[in-house]
Design a protein around this motif. Structure first.
Motif, PDB file in Angstrom:
ATOM      1  N   THR A 161    -111.043  54.233 -50.177  1.00  0.00           N
ATOM      2  CA  THR A 161    -111.878  55.202 -49.466  1.00  0.00           C
ATOM      3  C   THR A 161    -112.479  56.208 -50.434  1.00  0.00           C
ATOM      4  OG1 THR A 161    -110.548  54.989 -47.459  1.00  0.00           O
ATOM      5  CG2 THR A 161    -111.892  56.987 -47.664  1.00  0.00           C
ATOM      6  N   GLU A 162    -111.678  56.615 -51.416  1.00  0.00           N
ATOM      7  CA  GLU A 162    -112.173  57.596 -52.381  1.00  0.00           C
ATOM      8  C   GLU A 162    -113.263  57.004 -53.258  1.00  0.00           C
ATOM      9  OE1 GLU A 162    -112.834  61.096 -53.357  1.00  0.00           O
ATOM     10  OE2 GLU A 162    -111.015  60.849 -52.149  1.00  0.00           O
ATOM     11  N   ARG A 163    -113.175  55.723 -53.561  1.00  0.00           N
ATOM     12  CA  ARG A 163    -114.264  55.068 -54.306  1.00  0.00           C
ATOM     13  C   ARG A 163    -115.551  55.096 -53.477  1.00  0.00           C
ATOM     14  NH1 ARG A 163    -113.011  52.580 -58.956  1.00  0.00           N
ATOM     15  NH2 ARG A 163    -110.818  52.050 -59.389  1.00  0.00           N
ATOM     16  N   GLU A 164    -115.404  54.907 -52.178  1.00  0.00           N
ATOM     17  CA  GLU A 164    -116.570  54.988 -51.308  1.00  0.00           C
ATOM     18  C   GLU A 164    -117.122  56.404 -51.274  1.00  0.00           C
ATOM     19  OE1 GLU A 164    -115.074  53.567 -47.613  1.00  0.00           O
ATOM     20  OE2 GLU A 164    -114.950  51.467 -48.263  1.00  0.00           O
ATOM     21  N   PHE A 197    -121.115  60.098 -51.713  1.00  0.00           N
ATOM     22  CA  PHE A 197    -121.285  61.551 -51.665  1.00  0.00           C
ATOM     23  C   PHE A 197    -121.219  62.259 -53.013  1.00  0.00           C
ATOM     24  CE2 PHE A 197    -119.281  60.272 -47.599  1.00  0.00           C
ATOM     25  CZ  PHE A 197    -120.343  60.582 -46.753  1.00  0.00           C
ATOM     26  N   ARG A 198    -120.566  61.675 -54.014  1.00  0.00           N
ATOM     27  CA  ARG A 198    -120.455  62.337 -55.315  1.00  0.00           C
ATOM     28  C   ARG A 198    -121.635  61.974 -56.219  1.00  0.00           C
ATOM     29  NH1 ARG A 198    -117.472  64.650 -52.411  1.00  0.00           N
ATOM     30  NH2 ARG A 198    -115.267  64.138 -52.139  1.00  0.00           N
ATOM     31  N   ASP A 199    -121.924  60.679 -56.300  1.00  0.00           N
ATOM     32  CA  ASP A 199    -122.993  60.181 -57.165  1.00  0.00           C
ATOM     33  C   ASP A 199    -124.322  60.298 -56.414  1.00  0.00           C
ATOM     34  OD1 ASP A 199    -124.586  58.875 -58.987  1.00  0.00           O
ATOM     35  OD2 ASP A 199    -123.849  56.870 -58.482  1.00  0.00           O
ATOM     36  N   LEU A 200    -124.902  61.478 -56.453  1.00  0.00           N
ATOM     37  CA  LEU A 200    -126.063  61.765 -55.609  1.00  0.00           C
ATOM     38  C   LEU A 200    -127.298  60.972 -56.007  1.00  0.00           C
ATOM     39  CD1 LEU A 200    -125.609  65.641 -55.300  1.00  0.00           C
ATOM     40  CD2 LEU A 200    -124.880  63.860 -53.687  1.00  0.00           C
ATOM     41  N   ASN A 201    -127.486  60.736 -57.309  1.00  0.00           N
ATOM     42  CA  ASN A 201    -128.686  60.007 -57.734  1.00  0.00           C
ATOM     43  C   ASN A 201    -128.448  58.508 -57.909  1.00  0.00           C
ATOM     44  OD1 ASN A 201    -127.221  59.856 -60.085  1.00  0.00           O
ATOM     45  ND2 ASN A 201    -128.645  61.090 -61.315  1.00  0.00           N
ATOM     46  N   LYS A 202    -127.242  58.068 -57.530  1.00  0.00           N
ATOM     47  CA  LYS A 202    -126.891  56.639 -57.475  1.00  0.00           C
ATOM     48  C   LYS A 202    -127.057  55.923 -58.817  1.00  0.00           C
ATOM     49  CE  LYS A 202    -126.263  57.528 -53.195  1.00  0.00           C
ATOM     50  NZ  LYS A 202    -124.891  57.912 -52.772  1.00  0.00           N
ATOM     51  N   ASP A 203    -126.675  56.608 -59.904  1.00  0.00           N
ATOM     52  CA  ASP A 203    -126.730  55.951 -61.219  1.00  0.00           C
ATOM     53  C   ASP A 203    -125.344  55.517 -61.688  1.00  0.00           C
ATOM     54  OD1 ASP A 203    -125.588  58.380 -61.789  1.00  0.00           O
ATOM     55  OD2 ASP A 203    -126.929  58.877 -63.456  1.00  0.00           O
ATOM     56  N   LYS A 212    -122.578  57.384 -61.958  1.00  0.00           N
ATOM     57  CA  LYS A 212    -121.792  58.409 -62.652  1.00  0.00           C
ATOM     58  C   LYS A 212    -122.237  59.786 -62.185  1.00  0.00           C
ATOM     59  CE  LYS A 212    -125.059  57.787 -66.438  1.00  0.00           C
ATOM     60  NZ  LYS A 212    -125.253  57.250 -67.798  1.00  0.00           N
ATOM     61  N   MET A 213    -121.378  60.772 -62.456  1.00  0.00           N
ATOM     62  CA  MET A 213    -121.709  62.154 -62.110  1.00  0.00           C
ATOM     63  C   MET A 213    -122.109  62.921 -63.358  1.00  0.00           C
ATOM     64  SD  MET A 213    -119.080  63.559 -59.199  1.00  0.00           S
ATOM     65  CE  MET A 213    -117.561  63.222 -60.088  1.00  0.00           C
ATOM     66  N   ASP A 214    -123.258  63.620 -63.275  1.00  0.00           N
ATOM     67  CA  ASP A 214    -123.635  64.530 -64.349  1.00  0.00           C
ATOM     68  C   ASP A 214    -123.146  65.934 -63.986  1.00  0.00           C
ATOM     69  OD1 ASP A 214    -125.396  65.547 -62.422  1.00  0.00           O
ATOM     70  OD2 ASP A 214    -127.121  64.463 -63.232  1.00  0.00           O
ATOM     71  N   LYS A 215    -123.498  66.926 -64.777  1.00  0.00           N
ATOM     72  CA  LYS A 215    -122.980  68.281 -64.545  1.00  0.00           C
ATOM     73  C   LYS A 215    -123.415  68.839 -63.199  1.00  0.00           C
ATOM     74  CE  LYS A 215    -122.523  69.687 -69.401  1.00  0.00           C
ATOM     75  NZ  LYS A 215    -122.996  70.620 -70.453  1.00  0.00           N
ATOM     76  N   ASP A 216    -124.656  68.582 -62.804  1.00  0.00           N
ATOM     77  CA  ASP A 216    -125.125  69.088 -61.514  1.00  0.00           C
ATOM     78  C   ASP A 216    -124.342  68.467 -60.364  1.00  0.00           C
ATOM     79  OD1 ASP A 216    -127.012  70.711 -62.696  1.00  0.00           O
ATOM     80  OD2 ASP A 216    -128.642  69.267 -62.503  1.00  0.00           O
ATOM     81  N   GLU A 217    -124.062  67.180 -60.467  1.00  0.00           N
ATOM     82  CA  GLU A 217    -123.301  66.506 -59.415  1.00  0.00           C
ATOM     83  C   GLU A 217    -121.852  66.968 -59.415  1.00  0.00           C
ATOM     84  OE1 GLU A 217    -125.631  62.246 -59.045  1.00  0.00           O
ATOM     85  OE2 GLU A 217    -124.507  62.682 -60.883  1.00  0.00           O
ATOM     86  N   ILE A 218    -121.302  67.240 -60.590  1.00  0.00           N
ATOM     87  CA  ILE A 218    -119.939  67.774 -60.659  1.00  0.00           C
ATOM     88  C   ILE A 218    -119.885  69.149 -59.997  1.00  0.00           C
ATOM     89  CG2 ILE A 218    -118.157  68.653 -62.234  1.00  0.00           C
ATOM     90  CD1 ILE A 218    -118.989  66.391 -64.164  1.00  0.00           C
ATOM     91  N   GLN A 219    -120.888  69.969 -60.255  1.00  0.00           N
ATOM     92  CA  GLN A 219    -120.910  71.293 -59.620  1.00  0.00           C
ATOM     93  C   GLN A 219    -121.004  71.165 -58.108  1.00  0.00           C
ATOM     94  OE1 GLN A 219    -123.248  74.344 -61.441  1.00  0.00           O
ATOM     95  NE2 GLN A 219    -123.489  75.512 -59.561  1.00  0.00           N
ATOM     96  N   HIS A 220    -121.814  70.253 -57.631  1.00  0.00           N
ATOM     97  CA  HIS A 220    -121.933  70.038 -56.190  1.00  0.00           C
ATOM     98  C   HIS A 220    -120.600  69.594 -55.603  1.00  0.00           C
ATOM     99  CE1 HIS A 220    -123.124  67.927 -52.444  1.00  0.00           C
ATOM    100  NE2 HIS A 220    -124.048  68.853 -52.397  1.00  0.00           N
TER     101      HIS A 220
END
Length: 330
Positions: A246-249, A254-260, A262-270
């Motif tokens: 579930t957490e992978r989903e 919801f975490r990887d907003l730009n669907k690449d 991985k999370m960048d700094k902006d996504e980590i802050q979100h």
């Protein structure tokens, strides 16, 4: 699913806090904590609200950690009596009702009080020359002095790595909190140093430290495997539990907003400092929902006292927790 709920949403990186026994006579020790800004409270709240009947999170949110512990030593009758007096204080307009807004304001005050009381407790351990400021050199000496003077005693490679990593990291955080740049922290600046998640000008540091802790391949991003590894170690090599799946989903949706991937700094802050989440408001709404018998969206003192064990603890409510804790420790 209880185990999954414990980690569902927003686990944060390990923040290694290095402490020295007050007075400079002891050996520094590293203890691992999770830096839990607003995201954390969301995760903790979900944990306690879905895991079962325990109200520890509610007690600490409503009273603060220290006050919650003091209530645990009281009889049920004493707890109810003291809760009644607190209700009177929360009722700002003295109309006999507690609204969600009044409860939210109270919880925010409790949180702020805890933060400043925490700073007050450790202040004397770092303000070595008693000038009502804490210079970086004072903090470094109190926290890392033993290590710097006796590096040969730290034979464990992990310990040595932790100290070498945390010293420059603490210095970077200290200098960010030190708004006037004099390398001496006022109480407000030191509060920002110890509780960076509470200060707007410290948010970049919180994000950067989060990235550094989780980004094991040091590519400047957090991929899904690094995200999962921060909360779950599949040491037995078996299939992942449902909550991890579930957490992978959650990561993908919801975490990887730009669907690449991985999370960048902006996504980590979100993720860790969500702008659209107010934990005090969420807790206030929860308390009203659980206690509002007549469903008029506000609480009378009677409704609060009838559900008193959600708001405060006592010897009776703590007894079961103590039995569980002692059993687990055996």
């Amino acid at each position: 699913m209880a185990g999954g709920v414990r980690w569902l949403l927003l686990p944060l990186p390990l923040l290694v806090v290095l402490l020295l026994v007050p007075g400079g006579l002891g050996k520094p020790t590293a203890r691992q904590e999770r830096a839990r800004p607003g995201a954390a409270q969301q995760q903790q709240q979900q944990q306690h609200h879905e895991d079962g009947p325990g109200f520890q999170y509610d007690h600490e949110a409503f009273l603060g950690k220290e006050e919650a512990r003091s209530f645990d030593q009281l009889s049920p009758e004493e707890s109810r009596e003291r809760l009644g007096k607190i209700v009177d204080r929360i009722d700002e307009n003295k109309d006999g009702y507690l609204t969600t807004e009044e409860l939210k304001n109270w919880i925010k005050r409790v949180q702020k009080r805890y933060i400043y009381e925490n700073v007050a407790k450790v202040w004397k351990d770092y303000d070595l020359n008693k000038d009502n400021k804490i210079a970086w050199e004072e903090y470094k000496q109190a926290t890392y002095g033993y290590y710097l003077e006796n590096p040969e005693e730290f034979q464990d490679a992990t310990d040595r790595h932790s100290f070498k990593k945390m010293l420059p990291r603490d210095e970077r955080r200290f200098k960010t909190a030190d708004l006037d740049g004099d390398l001496a922290a006022t109480r407000e600046e030191f509060t920002a140093f110890l509780h960076p998640e509470e200060f707007e000008h410290m948010k970049n540091i919180v994000v950067l430290e989060t990235l550094e802790d989780i980004d094991k391949n040091e590519d400047g991003f957090v991929d899904q495997d690094e995200y999962i590894a921060d909360m779950f170690a599949n040491e037995e090599g078996g299939p992942e539990p449902d909550w991890v799946i579930t957490e992978r989903e959650q990561f993908s949706d919801f975490r990887d907003l730009n669907k690449d991937g991985k999370m960048d700094k902006d996504e980590i802050q979100h993720w860790i400092l969500p702008q659209d989440y107010d934990h005090a408001l969420a807790e206030a709404r929860h308390l009203v929902y659980e206690s509002d018998v007549d469903k008029d969206q506000k609480l009378t003192k009677e409704e609060v006292l009838d559900n008193w064990n959600m708001f405060v603890g006592s010897q009776a409510t703590n007894y079961g927790e103590d039995l569980t804790r002692n059993h687990d420790e055996l």
